[in-house]
Design a protein around this motif. Structure first.
Motif, PDB file in Angstrom:
ATOM      1  N   THR A  48       0.872  -1.181   0.000  1.00 56.79           N
ATOM      2  CA  THR A  48       0.000   0.000   0.000  1.00 56.79           C
ATOM      3  C   THR A  48       0.904   1.225   0.000  1.00 56.79           C
ATOM      4  O   THR A  48       1.800   1.330   0.840  1.00 56.79           O
ATOM      5  N   CYS A  49       0.659   2.154  -0.918  1.00 61.38           N
ATOM      6  CA  CYS A  49       1.671   3.175  -1.209  1.00 61.38           C
ATOM      7  C   CYS A  49       1.011   4.433  -1.779  1.00 61.38           C
ATOM      8  O   CYS A  49       0.027   4.339  -2.507  1.00 61.38           O
ATOM      9  N   PRO A  50       1.531   5.621  -1.487  1.00 56.93           N
ATOM     10  CA  PRO A  50       1.047   6.819  -2.185  1.00 56.93           C
ATOM     11  C   PRO A  50       1.302   6.687  -3.687  1.00 56.93           C
ATOM     12  O   PRO A  50       2.385   6.235  -4.084  1.00 56.93           O
ATOM     13  N   VAL A  51       0.322   7.076  -4.515  1.00 52.99           N
ATOM     14  CA  VAL A  51       0.489   6.880  -5.971  1.00 52.99           C
ATOM     15  C   VAL A  51       1.673   7.641  -6.537  1.00 52.99           C
ATOM     16  O   VAL A  51       2.251   7.238  -7.544  1.00 52.99           O
ATOM     17  N   GLU A  52       2.054   8.743  -5.871  1.00 58.10           N
ATOM     18  CA  GLU A  52       3.107   9.585  -6.447  1.00 58.10           C
ATOM     19  C   GLU A  52       4.509   9.163  -6.025  1.00 58.10           C
ATOM     20  O   GLU A  52       5.488   9.806  -6.415  1.00 58.10           O
ATOM     21  N   ALA A  53       4.644   8.093  -5.205  1.00 56.72           N
ATOM     22  CA  ALA A  53       5.964   7.706  -4.672  1.00 56.72           C
ATOM     23  C   ALA A  53       6.960   7.395  -5.798  1.00 56.72           C
ATOM     24  O   ALA A  53       8.107   7.841  -5.770  1.00 56.72           O
ATOM     25  N   GLY A  54       6.514   6.618  -6.780  1.00 53.31           N
ATOM     26  CA  GLY A  54       7.381   6.294  -7.914  1.00 53.31           C
ATOM     27  C   GLY A  54       8.439   5.252  -7.577  1.00 53.31           C
ATOM     28  O   GLY A  54       8.731   4.987  -6.401  1.00 53.31           O
ATOM     29  N   HIS A  55       8.985   4.625  -8.607  1.00 51.67           N
ATOM     30  CA  HIS A  55      10.008   3.582  -8.430  1.00 51.67           C
ATOM     31  C   HIS A  55      11.310   4.042  -9.061  1.00 51.67           C
ATOM     32  O   HIS A  55      11.320   4.426 -10.225  1.00 51.67           O
ATOM     33  N   ASP A  56      12.389   3.971  -8.315  1.00 48.05           N
ATOM     34  CA  ASP A  56      13.715   4.257  -8.846  1.00 48.05           C
ATOM     35  C   ASP A  56      14.542   2.981  -8.702  1.00 48.05           C
ATOM     36  O   ASP A  56      15.051   2.664  -7.627  1.00 48.05           O
ATOM     37  N   TYR A  57      14.614   2.204  -9.793  1.00 47.84           N
ATOM     38  CA  TYR A  57      15.381   0.963  -9.766  1.00 47.84           C
ATOM     39  C   TYR A  57      16.866   1.225 -10.033  1.00 47.84           C
ATOM     40  O   TYR A  57      17.727   0.484  -9.591  1.00 47.84           O
ATOM     41  N   ALA A  58      17.154   2.315 -10.750  1.00 50.17           N
ATOM     42  CA  ALA A  58      18.524   2.555 -11.218  1.00 50.17           C
ATOM     43  C   ALA A  58      19.481   2.884 -10.073  1.00 50.17           C
ATOM     44  O   ALA A  58      20.664   2.520 -10.134  1.00 50.17           O
ATOM     45  N   ALA A  59      18.984   3.528  -9.010  1.00 50.81           N
ATOM     46  CA  ALA A  59      19.882   4.002  -7.956  1.00 50.81           C
ATOM     47  C   ALA A  59      20.586   2.864  -7.231  1.00 50.81           C
ATOM     48  O   ALA A  59      21.639   3.066  -6.622  1.00 50.81           O
ATOM     49  N   LEU A  60      20.018   1.673  -7.271  1.00 46.04           N
ATOM     50  CA  LEU A  60      20.675   0.521  -6.641  1.00 46.04           C
ATOM     51  C   LEU A  60      21.740  -0.087  -7.552  1.00 46.04           C
ATOM     52  O   LEU A  60      22.451  -1.006  -7.141  1.00 46.04           O
ATOM     53  N   GLY A  61      21.848   0.424  -8.762  1.00 46.36           N
ATOM     54  CA  GLY A  61      22.774  -0.192  -9.711  1.00 46.36           C
ATOM     55  C   GLY A  61      22.173  -1.480 -10.229  1.00 46.36           C
ATOM     56  O   GLY A  61      21.077  -1.879  -9.819  1.00 46.36           O
ATOM     57  N   GLY A  62      22.871  -2.145 -11.086  1.00 44.65           N
ATOM     58  CA  GLY A  62      22.345  -3.371 -11.669  1.00 44.65           C
ATOM     59  C   GLY A  62      22.143  -4.478 -10.655  1.00 44.65           C
ATOM     60  O   GLY A  62      21.242  -5.293 -10.788  1.00 44.65           O
ATOM     61  N   ARG A  63      22.941  -4.489  -9.602  1.00 44.31           N
ATOM     62  CA  ARG A  63      23.040  -5.675  -8.743  1.00 44.31           C
ATOM     63  C   ARG A  63      21.908  -5.815  -7.739  1.00 44.31           C
ATOM     64  O   ARG A  63      21.591  -6.904  -7.299  1.00 44.31           O
ATOM     65  N   GLY A  64      21.315  -4.692  -7.344  1.00 43.39           N
ATOM     66  CA  GLY A  64      20.357  -4.804  -6.251  1.00 43.39           C
ATOM     67  C   GLY A  64      20.926  -4.245  -4.959  1.00 43.39           C
ATOM     68  O   GLY A  64      21.374  -3.107  -4.920  1.00 43.39           O
ATOM     69  N   MET A  65      20.987  -5.044  -3.914  1.00 43.03           N
ATOM     70  CA  MET A  65      21.263  -4.523  -2.572  1.00 43.03           C
ATOM     71  C   MET A  65      22.631  -4.974  -2.051  1.00 43.03           C
ATOM     72  O   MET A  65      23.242  -5.886  -2.580  1.00 43.03           O
ATOM     73  N   ARG A  66      23.072  -4.347  -0.968  1.00 44.71           N
ATOM     74  CA  ARG A  66      24.379  -4.649  -0.371  1.00 44.71           C
ATOM     75  C   ARG A  66      24.407  -5.991   0.335  1.00 44.71           C
ATOM     76  O   ARG A  66      25.454  -6.537   0.608  1.00 44.71           O
ATOM     77  N   GLN A  67      23.228  -6.496   0.725  1.00 45.29           N
ATOM     78  CA  GLN A  67      23.165  -7.782   1.408  1.00 45.29           C
ATOM     79  C   GLN A  67      22.396  -8.795   0.564  1.00 45.29           C
ATOM     80  O   GLN A  67      21.637  -8.411  -0.336  1.00 45.29           O
ATOM     81  N   VAL A  68      22.620 -10.049   0.855  1.00 42.42           N
ATOM     82  CA  VAL A  68      21.953 -11.137   0.136  1.00 42.42           C
ATOM     83  C   VAL A  68      21.366 -12.108   1.155  1.00 42.42           C
ATOM     84  O   VAL A  68      21.819 -12.163   2.305  1.00 42.42           O
ATOM     85  N   VAL A  69      20.334 -12.846   0.728  1.00 40.70           N
ATOM     86  CA  VAL A  69      19.738 -13.856   1.599  1.00 40.70           C
ATOM     87  C   VAL A  69      19.980 -15.219   0.965  1.00 40.70           C
ATOM     88  O   VAL A  69      19.504 -15.491  -0.142  1.00 40.70           O
ATOM     89  N   VAL A  70      20.758 -16.035   1.651  1.00 43.66           N
ATOM     90  CA  VAL A  70      21.188 -17.328   1.112  1.00 43.66           C
ATOM     91  C   VAL A  70      20.864 -18.445   2.094  1.00 43.66           C
ATOM     92  O   VAL A  70      20.717 -18.214   3.298  1.00 43.66           O
TER      93      VAL A  70
END
Lengths: 193, 193
Positions: A157-179
């Motif tokens: 559930t989210c404000p409609v104007e929040a928007g998605h910025d996928y690029a700022a994480l770079g191609g890889r995603g996040m600093r941590q991983v779940v394995v």
């Protein structure tokens, strides 16, 4: 928007078991081939794409009535169970384009985690399990992980104007991983290099 | 707010049966004596206040981490079952102070209705039952009603800056009422006078 053209109220069915919103206004699927570069084990990703005919990793249904600032939209994400190498299925992860905008997640069935990180490098995680509301504060990028054996279905559930910025994480995603280590999900720092 | 002082992520327990949020940052109760002027049958209201020691009609728990525009807060409302005359227990009902701000409700247990109206006089209603997300669009005042025999517990999710405007509905509440007729809940126009 003013009152004459405001959307109408409605009660929207959101089945906890499937997450399929029949009244959805948008729907997309992400297959493993859409997620190249995000998993640690690129060779196992390619093997699964080839041997399993490029399976769907997750899909998303949204119920969105307007783009007007102040409105709220909601929807479901369904992450299918599975691993690429030892790494559990995940979503791409994103910041909000408007960094000061928050969101909530609620697991409806299955179980998982949300990984969080800020642009200053701070990281943390939170549970995504039925009976809890997972609060995603302003300024925190968020990625969801299915650590179980069944589909993880969650409502967002989210404000409609929040928007998605996928690029700022770079191609890889996040600093941590779940394995998976010895049969249980563990959060680790991403290996460097 | 900037990232250094943004709230931390968390997974907040929201029990579907009781609605009691142990991590709540705010809590209030409304007893029948707090709701004078809202029910059709003022004499029966006074009788119940006297004979039942002014029972709690509904209560509210909120989890609110900041007042910064763009943030989201959520909480529960628990409406206890009962009627004043033939009219089911209800919440006061309100517009958002920022009329263009939306909200969602989700029944977690019990069942009920949401009454809606706009300032141009348009009215409608929507179900509040488990398995559905009740969408409260911009510009619609909303009041919740417990039409069942057990507590109605629902989760609400809202932009923190939306605000509550109780005064715009006047003392009475809404143009329509939900009353029991032959054992079932019926929505009727409020009697004039």
């Amino acid at each position: 928007m003013d009152q004459e053209n405001s959307p109408l109220p409605s009660a929207v069915s959101v089945p906890a078991d499937t997450g399929v919103i029949a009244q959805a206004t948008a729907h997309y699927q992400k297959r493993l081939s859409d997620l190249r570069g995000l998993f640690l084990d690129a060779a196992d990703l390619e093997r699964r794409i080839r041997e399993e005919d490029d399976p769907v990793c997750y899909e998303n249904y949204a119920f969105n009535q307007s783009q007007a600032e102040g409105d709220i939209f909601f929807g479901t994400t369904i992450i299918y169970p599975g691993k690429v190498g030892s790494e559990y299925h995940l979503t791409r992860g994103h910041y909000h384009s408007k960094r000061d905008h928050a969101e909530t997640y609620q697991a409806l069935s299955g179980r998982g985690l949300v990984l969080f990180e800020r642009e200053d490098g701070t990281t943390c995680s939170a549970e995504l399990t039925p009976g809890k509301v997972t609060y995603i504060p302003p300024y925190w990028a968020h990625r969801s992980i299915n650590t179980g054996d069944v589909p993880l279905v969650f409502l967002w559930t989210c404000p409609v104007e929040a928007g998605h910025d996928y690029a700022a994480l770079g191609g890889r995603g996040m600093r941590q991983v779940v394995v998976e280590r010895n049969g249980v999900p563990i959060i680790e720092d991403r290996p460097s290099g």
